[in-house]
Design a protein around this motif. Structure first.
Motif, PDB file in Angstrom:
ATOM      1  N   LYS A 220       0.848  -1.183   0.000  1.00  0.00           N
ATOM      2  CA  LYS A 220       0.000   0.000   0.000  1.00  0.00           C
ATOM      3  C   LYS A 220       0.881   1.230   0.000  1.00  0.00           C
ATOM      4  N   SER A 221       0.266   2.390  -0.197  1.00  0.00           N
ATOM      5  CA  SER A 221       1.059   3.615  -0.190  1.00  0.00           C
ATOM      6  C   SER A 221       0.553   4.565   0.887  1.00  0.00           C
ATOM      7  N   VAL A 222       1.425   5.459   1.269  1.00  0.00           N
ATOM      8  CA  VAL A 222       1.136   6.485   2.266  1.00  0.00           C
ATOM      9  C   VAL A 222       1.878   7.734   1.815  1.00  0.00           C
ATOM     10  N   THR A 223       1.274   8.890   2.022  1.00  0.00           N
ATOM     11  CA  THR A 223       1.960  10.124   1.628  1.00  0.00           C
ATOM     12  C   THR A 223       3.005  10.494   2.682  1.00  0.00           C
ATOM     13  N   ALA A 224       3.984  11.274   2.249  1.00  0.00           N
ATOM     14  CA  ALA A 224       5.001  11.741   3.185  1.00  0.00           C
ATOM     15  C   ALA A 224       4.355  12.560   4.302  1.00  0.00           C
ATOM     16  N   GLU A 225       3.319  13.316   3.964  1.00  0.00           N
ATOM     17  CA  GLU A 225       2.640  14.127   4.987  1.00  0.00           C
ATOM     18  C   GLU A 225       1.939  13.239   6.010  1.00  0.00           C
ATOM     19  N   GLU A 226       1.269  12.173   5.537  1.00  0.00           N
ATOM     20  CA  GLU A 226       0.623  11.246   6.476  1.00  0.00           C
ATOM     21  C   GLU A 226       1.670  10.602   7.376  1.00  0.00           C
TER      22      GLU A 226
ATOM     23  N   HIS B 249       5.721  11.222  -2.396  1.00  0.00           N
ATOM     24  CA  HIS B 249       5.922  12.653  -2.175  1.00  0.00           C
ATOM     25  C   HIS B 249       5.540  13.347  -3.474  1.00  0.00           C
ATOM     26  N   TYR B 250       4.564  14.244  -3.385  1.00  0.00           N
ATOM     27  CA  TYR B 250       4.002  14.884  -4.569  1.00  0.00           C
ATOM     28  C   TYR B 250       3.525  13.854  -5.587  1.00  0.00           C
ATOM     29  N   GLY B 251       2.944  12.761  -5.072  1.00  0.00           N
ATOM     30  CA  GLY B 251       2.351  11.741  -5.924  1.00  0.00           C
ATOM     31  C   GLY B 251       3.320  10.751  -6.537  1.00  0.00           C
ATOM     32  N   LYS B 252       4.597  10.876  -6.253  1.00  0.00           N
ATOM     33  CA  LYS B 252       5.595   9.966  -6.829  1.00  0.00           C
ATOM     34  C   LYS B 252       6.170   9.074  -5.738  1.00  0.00           C
ATOM     35  N   PRO B 253       6.305   7.771  -6.014  1.00  0.00           N
ATOM     36  CA  PRO B 253       6.914   6.867  -5.030  1.00  0.00           C
ATOM     37  C   PRO B 253       8.365   7.288  -4.755  1.00  0.00           C
ATOM     38  N   ARG B 254       8.715   7.343  -3.467  1.00  0.00           N
ATOM     39  CA  ARG B 254      10.065   7.770  -3.093  1.00  0.00           C
ATOM     40  C   ARG B 254      10.857   6.677  -2.374  1.00  0.00           C
ATOM     41  N   PHE B 255      10.204   5.950  -1.454  1.00  0.00           N
ATOM     42  CA  PHE B 255      10.894   4.860  -0.762  1.00  0.00           C
ATOM     43  C   PHE B 255       9.858   3.929  -0.165  1.00  0.00           C
ATOM     44  N   ALA B 256      10.324   2.769   0.298  1.00  0.00           N
ATOM     45  CA  ALA B 256       9.433   1.764   0.875  1.00  0.00           C
ATOM     46  C   ALA B 256       9.769   1.540   2.340  1.00  0.00           C
TER      47      ALA B 256
END
Length: 64
Positions: free
Chosen positions: A4-10, A32-39
């Motif tokens: 699943k994904s989570v935003t950096a802000e969350e 972050h800004y809709g782009k996957p950054r890390f897991a």
């Protein structure tokens, strides 16, 4: 297992909850800004990815 994904802000505002989700076995991709950054994965999953034995589980401290 689904990732699943989570935003950096969350993640920033709900770190404790997100961390518990990881401990419970969920895998998360942080965006972050809709782009996957890390897991984020549990230590058990990390050990499996690295081909190492899983770390011993710590007993629950009874803290909530």
């Amino acid at each position: 297992m689904n990732t699943k994904s989570v935003t950096a802000e969350e993640l920033r505002w709900q770190l404790t909850r997100v961390a518990q989700r990881i401990v419970d076995g969920e895998r998360l991709v942080v965006t972050h800004y809709g782009k996957p950054r890390f897991a984020l994965v549990s230590l058990e999953d990390l050990a499996q990815l690295e081909g190492k034995p899983a770390p011993a589980k710590r007993p629950k401290s009874g803290r909530k």
